[in-house]
Scaffold this motif. Structure first.
Motif, PDB file in Angstrom:
ATOM      1  N   ARG A   1      14.015   2.498  42.346  1.00  9.04           N
ATOM      2  CA  ARG A   1      14.700   3.760  42.057  1.00  9.04           C
ATOM      3  C   ARG A   1      16.169   3.589  42.403  1.00  9.04           C
ATOM      4  NH1 ARG A   1       9.933   5.226  44.346  1.00  9.04           N
ATOM      5  NH2 ARG A   1       8.703   6.905  43.428  1.00  9.04           N
ATOM      6  N   GLY A   2      17.020   4.324  41.708  1.00  4.35           N
ATOM      7  CA  GLY A   2      18.409   4.381  42.133  1.00  4.35           C
ATOM      8  C   GLY A   2      18.523   5.115  43.454  1.00  4.35           C
ATOM      9  N   PRO A   3      19.564   4.876  44.212  1.00  3.70           N
ATOM     10  CA  PRO A   3      19.710   5.533  45.514  1.00  3.70           C
ATOM     11  C   PRO A   3      19.646   7.058  45.432  1.00  3.70           C
ATOM     12  CG  PRO A   3      21.311   3.765  45.289  1.00  3.70           C
ATOM     13  CD  PRO A   3      20.659   3.915  43.955  1.00  3.70           C
ATOM     14  N   GLY A   4      20.323   7.644  44.430  1.00  4.29           N
ATOM     15  CA  GLY A   4      20.332   9.097  44.320  1.00  4.29           C
ATOM     16  C   GLY A   4      18.956   9.665  44.039  1.00  4.29           C
ATOM     17  N   LEU A   5      18.206   9.040  43.128  1.00  2.00           N
ATOM     18  CA  LEU A   5      16.856   9.504  42.827  1.00  2.00           C
ATOM     19  C   LEU A   5      15.947   9.382  44.042  1.00  2.00           C
ATOM     20  CD1 LEU A   5      14.719  10.557  40.906  1.00  2.00           C
ATOM     21  CD2 LEU A   5      14.377   8.201  40.091  1.00  2.00           C
ATOM     22  N   LEU A   6      16.085   8.314  44.787  1.00  5.45           N
ATOM     23  CA  LEU A   6      15.289   8.143  45.995  1.00  5.45           C
ATOM     24  C   LEU A   6      15.587   9.265  46.989  1.00  5.45           C
ATOM     25  CD1 LEU A   6      13.315   6.577  47.714  1.00  5.45           C
ATOM     26  CD2 LEU A   6      15.150   4.973  48.285  1.00  5.45           C
ATOM     27  N   ALA A   7      16.860   9.609  47.130  1.00  4.18           N
ATOM     28  CA  ALA A   7      17.229  10.705  48.025  1.00  4.18           C
ATOM     29  C   ALA A   7      16.655  12.029  47.540  1.00  4.18           C
ATOM     30  CB  ALA A   7      18.747  10.798  48.134  1.00  4.18           C
ATOM     31  N   MET A   8      16.677  12.279  46.232  1.00  3.94           N
ATOM     32  CA  MET A   8      16.128  13.530  45.697  1.00  3.94           C
ATOM     33  C   MET A   8      14.629  13.623  45.928  1.00  3.94           C
ATOM     34  SD  MET A   8      18.196  14.258  42.150  1.00  3.94           S
ATOM     35  CE  MET A   8      18.027  12.616  41.454  1.00  3.94           C
ATOM     36  N   SER A   9      13.917  12.529  45.690  1.00  7.17           N
ATOM     37  CA  SER A   9      12.467  12.535  45.894  1.00  7.17           C
ATOM     38  C   SER A   9      12.135  12.799  47.360  1.00  7.17           C
ATOM     39  CB  SER A   9      11.876  11.194  45.450  1.00  7.17           C
ATOM     40  OG  SER A   9      12.099  10.965  44.085  1.00  7.17           O
ATOM     41  N   ALA A  10      12.864  12.152  48.255  1.00  8.20           N
ATOM     42  CA  ALA A  10      12.625  12.343  49.686  1.00  8.20           C
ATOM     43  C   ALA A  10      12.965  13.759  50.114  1.00  8.20           C
ATOM     44  CB  ALA A  10      13.443  11.330  50.484  1.00  8.20           C
ATOM     45  N   ALA A  11      14.048  14.302  49.589  1.00 11.52           N
ATOM     46  CA  ALA A  11      14.446  15.660  49.956  1.00 11.52           C
ATOM     47  C   ALA A  11      13.417  16.679  49.501  1.00 11.52           C
ATOM     48  CB  ALA A  11      15.814  15.982  49.357  1.00 11.52           C
ATOM     49  N   THR A  12      12.775  16.415  48.364  1.00 10.53           N
ATOM     50  CA  THR A  12      11.758  17.341  47.861  1.00 10.53           C
ATOM     51  C   THR A  12      10.577  17.422  48.820  1.00 10.53           C
ATOM     52  OG1 THR A  12      12.405  16.856  45.586  1.00 10.53           O
ATOM     53  CG2 THR A  12      10.231  17.843  45.926  1.00 10.53           C
ATOM     54  N   ILE A  13      10.074  16.278  49.264  1.00 17.01           N
ATOM     55  CA  ILE A  13       8.947  16.300  50.204  1.00 17.01           C
ATOM     56  C   ILE A  13       9.384  16.877  51.548  1.00 17.01           C
ATOM     57  CG2 ILE A  13       7.168  14.935  51.344  1.00 17.01           C
ATOM     58  CD1 ILE A  13       6.846  15.151  48.310  1.00 17.01           C
ATOM     59  N   ALA A  14      10.603  16.568  51.976  1.00 20.43           N
ATOM     60  CA  ALA A  14      11.089  17.117  53.243  1.00 20.43           C
ATOM     61  C   ALA A  14      11.194  18.635  53.185  1.00 20.43           C
ATOM     62  CB  ALA A  14      12.443  16.499  53.583  1.00 20.43           C
ATOM     63  N   GLU A  15      11.517  19.188  52.008  1.00 19.66           N
ATOM     64  CA  GLU A  15      11.560  20.642  51.859  1.00 19.66           C
ATOM     65  C   GLU A  15      10.154  21.234  51.934  1.00 19.66           C
ATOM     66  OE1 GLU A  15      12.750  23.966  48.470  1.00 19.66           O
ATOM     67  OE2 GLU A  15      13.821  22.043  48.486  1.00 19.66           O
ATOM     68  N   LEU A  16       9.187  20.531  51.352  1.00 14.97           N
ATOM     69  CA  LEU A  16       7.809  21.022  51.358  1.00 14.97           C
ATOM     70  C   LEU A  16       7.144  20.889  52.730  1.00 14.97           C
ATOM     71  CD1 LEU A  16       6.560  19.493  47.980  1.00 14.97           C
ATOM     72  CD2 LEU A  16       7.009  21.916  48.454  1.00 14.97           C
ATOM     73  N   ALA A  17       7.579  19.925  53.515  1.00 12.50           N
ATOM     74  CA  ALA A  17       6.969  19.659  54.824  1.00 12.50           C
ATOM     75  C   ALA A  17       8.061  19.509  55.871  1.00 12.50           C
ATOM     76  CB  ALA A  17       6.107  18.400  54.752  1.00 12.50           C
ATOM     77  N   PRO A  18       8.770  20.578  56.176  1.00  7.38           N
ATOM     78  CA  PRO A  18       9.925  20.470  57.083  1.00  7.38           C
ATOM     79  C   PRO A  18       9.531  19.959  58.459  1.00  7.38           C
ATOM     80  CG  PRO A  18       9.352  22.774  56.662  1.00  7.38           C
ATOM     81  CD  PRO A  18       8.562  21.962  55.707  1.00  7.38           C
ATOM     82  N   GLY A  19      10.216  18.896  58.876  1.00  3.20           N
ATOM     83  CA  GLY A  19       9.963  18.312  60.186  1.00  3.20           C
ATOM     84  C   GLY A  19       8.704  17.482  60.264  1.00  3.20           C
ATOM     85  N   ARG A  20       8.020  17.269  59.131  1.00  2.24           N
ATOM     86  CA  ARG A  20       6.738  16.561  59.151  1.00  2.24           C
ATOM     87  C   ARG A  20       6.696  15.427  58.138  1.00  2.24           C
ATOM     88  NH1 ARG A  20       3.070  19.108  57.058  1.00  2.24           N
ATOM     89  NH2 ARG A  20       4.149  20.955  56.252  1.00  2.24           N
ATOM     90  N   PHE A  21       7.847  14.886  57.772  1.00  2.00           N
ATOM     91  CA  PHE A  21       7.881  13.840  56.754  1.00  2.00           C
ATOM     92  C   PHE A  21       8.651  12.633  57.269  1.00  2.00           C
ATOM     93  CE2 PHE A  21      10.135  12.266  52.745  1.00  2.00           C
ATOM     94  CZ  PHE A  21       9.112  11.391  52.419  1.00  2.00           C
ATOM     95  N   ALA A  22       8.039  11.457  57.088  1.00  2.00           N
ATOM     96  CA  ALA A  22       8.695  10.194  57.412  1.00  2.00           C
ATOM     97  C   ALA A  22       8.814   9.386  56.128  1.00  2.00           C
ATOM     98  CB  ALA A  22       7.901   9.417  58.459  1.00  2.00           C
ATOM     99  N   LEU A  23      10.035   9.043  55.761  1.00  2.00           N
ATOM    100  CA  LEU A  23      10.293   8.254  54.561  1.00  2.00           C
ATOM    101  C   LEU A  23      10.303   6.777  54.936  1.00  2.00           C
ATOM    102  CD1 LEU A  23      11.195   7.921  51.586  1.00  2.00           C
ATOM    103  CD2 LEU A  23      13.556   8.195  52.400  1.00  2.00           C
ATOM    104  N   GLY A  24       9.279   6.060  54.504  1.00  2.00           N
ATOM    105  CA  GLY A  24       9.236   4.621  54.727  1.00  2.00           C
ATOM    106  C   GLY A  24       9.746   3.896  53.501  1.00  2.00           C
ATOM    107  N   ILE A  25      10.743   3.045  53.685  1.00  2.54           N
ATOM    108  CA  ILE A  25      11.321   2.277  52.583  1.00  2.54           C
ATOM    109  C   ILE A  25      11.210   0.792  52.913  1.00  2.54           C
ATOM    110  CG2 ILE A  25      12.910   4.102  51.857  1.00  2.54           C
ATOM    111  CD1 ILE A  25      15.153   2.559  53.328  1.00  2.54           C
ATOM    112  N   GLY A  26      11.241  -0.029  51.867  1.00  7.13           N
ATOM    113  CA  GLY A  26      11.158  -1.466  52.093  1.00  7.13           C
ATOM    114  C   GLY A  26      11.488  -2.236  50.837  1.00  7.13           C
ATOM    115  N   THR A  27      11.456  -3.552  50.949  1.00  5.52           N
ATOM    116  CA  THR A  27      11.878  -4.399  49.840  1.00  5.52           C
ATOM    117  C   THR A  27      10.834  -4.490  48.740  1.00  5.52           C
ATOM    118  OG1 THR A  27      10.979  -6.418  50.824  1.00  5.52           O
ATOM    119  CG2 THR A  27      13.255  -5.815  51.397  1.00  5.52           C
TER     120      THR A  27
END
Length: 322
Positions: A74-100
């Protein structure tokens, strides 16, 4: 179980062969069963984010995590949008794991370029820190450039960001700049070596492959297929060299390189399979999973392997005793 009991006990969803929509009943049971976390993966099945959006609705107390989302697909911006969406749905309960991820997934399946993976992961981590905090990002990183990006819906509680890490370089990066590390394909006895690289306080998540059956030969047969598929990937081969299994796995690597897949599977010692695949009765499996925690793992993310039984019943059977 340890005298301290269970702190975190995670499950990997969706279950193999189970339609995503039919997970609702099981997910709603998970908190009462003692599960604290749901983790997803992203290879060639579901994406990592959509199942978590459903879990956020079905069981709004569970912690959610991706283990992992590739930084190249994913492009950096799309990755941020996807993560922000889940963080909005689960405030304080989401861990974004990224890797190669791996060249097969990045290049072979997604048409990308698997270049400078350490730097790309580091740069993505730094970008996400800023973007998920609501900052406007214009930055030239070593591996990409972002111009004037700002999330329209920055999460009120930015997610934790964790790094997939196998060897010292990435583990130390996780300790320095991330909120923890996510690892994979290790034995309980390997946990202290991994823990030593990130220190005593950082969260350490591991996906643990669990085959709840007392048919040891069936479990080992499945385990060999998985081990030869994964541990012949260069990054995992290097990981197990570092962990000290290089000599034990050399016959497998030699057979695999010669195109002898059956020979590669046969060359894997039972001891290696038994170290890396948890199998036995549900009670024995729970005890093995707890041994990872006792060795220094913070969060087990159980991946249930198929046994012929109902996968949802296996999840229920593996729930921690309380």
């Amino acid at each position: 179980m340890s005298s301290q009991g269970v702190s975190r006990w995670g499950i990997t969803l969706p279950l193999t062969g189970v339609p995503l929509a039919t997970h609702r009943e099981l997910v709603r049971e998970l908190p009462d069963l003692g599960y604290t976390d749901v983790w997803t993966a992203e290879t060639a099945g579901t994406d990592a984010f959509t199942p978590l959006a459903l879990v956020a609705e079905w069981a709004p107390t569970l912690r959610l995590g991706t283990a992992i989302v590739p930084v190249f697909t994913r492009g950096p911006g799309l990755l941020a949008m996807s993560a922000a969406t889940i963080a909005e749905l689960a405030p304080g309960r989401f861990a974004l794991g990224i890797g190669t991820s791996s060249p097969a997934i990045v290049e072979g399946w997604n048409g990308g370029e698997f270049t400078e993976p350490f730097k790309r992961t580091r740069d993505t981590l730094r970008f996400l820190r800023a973007a998920l905090a609501g900052e406007k990002v214009s930055e030239t990183y070593d591996t990409f450039t972002v111009s004037k990006f700002r999330l329209e819906r920055p999460p009120a509680a930015p997610p934790e960001i964790m790094l997939a890490a196998l060897r010292p370089g990435m583990l130390r990066l996780a300790a320095r700049e991330a909120d923890g590390a996510i690892t994979n394909w290790l034995a309980a006895a390997d946990v202290p070596k991994v823990r030593a690289e990130i220190g005593p306080d950082a969260e350490l998540v591991a996906r643990i492959f669990v085959c709840p059956t007392e048919d040891a030969e069936a479990a080992r047969g499945l385990g060999r297929l998985l081990i030869s598929s994964y541990l012949t990937v260069p990054v995992y081969a290097a990981f197990h060299d570092w962990l000290g299994r290089g000599d034990l796995l050399r016959p497998m690597h030699e057979a695999w390189a010669a195109g002898d897949r059956r020979g590669a599977n046969a060359a894997i010692p039972d001891t290696v399979v038994d170290d890396l695949i948890v199998h036995g009765s549900p009670e024995a499996c729970r005890e093995r999973i707890q041994s990872y925690v006792d060795a220094g793992l913070t969060t087990p993310a159980i991946a249930v392997l198929p046994t012929g039984a109902d996968p949802a019943d296996l999840v229920r059977a593996l729930a921690p005793k309380r």
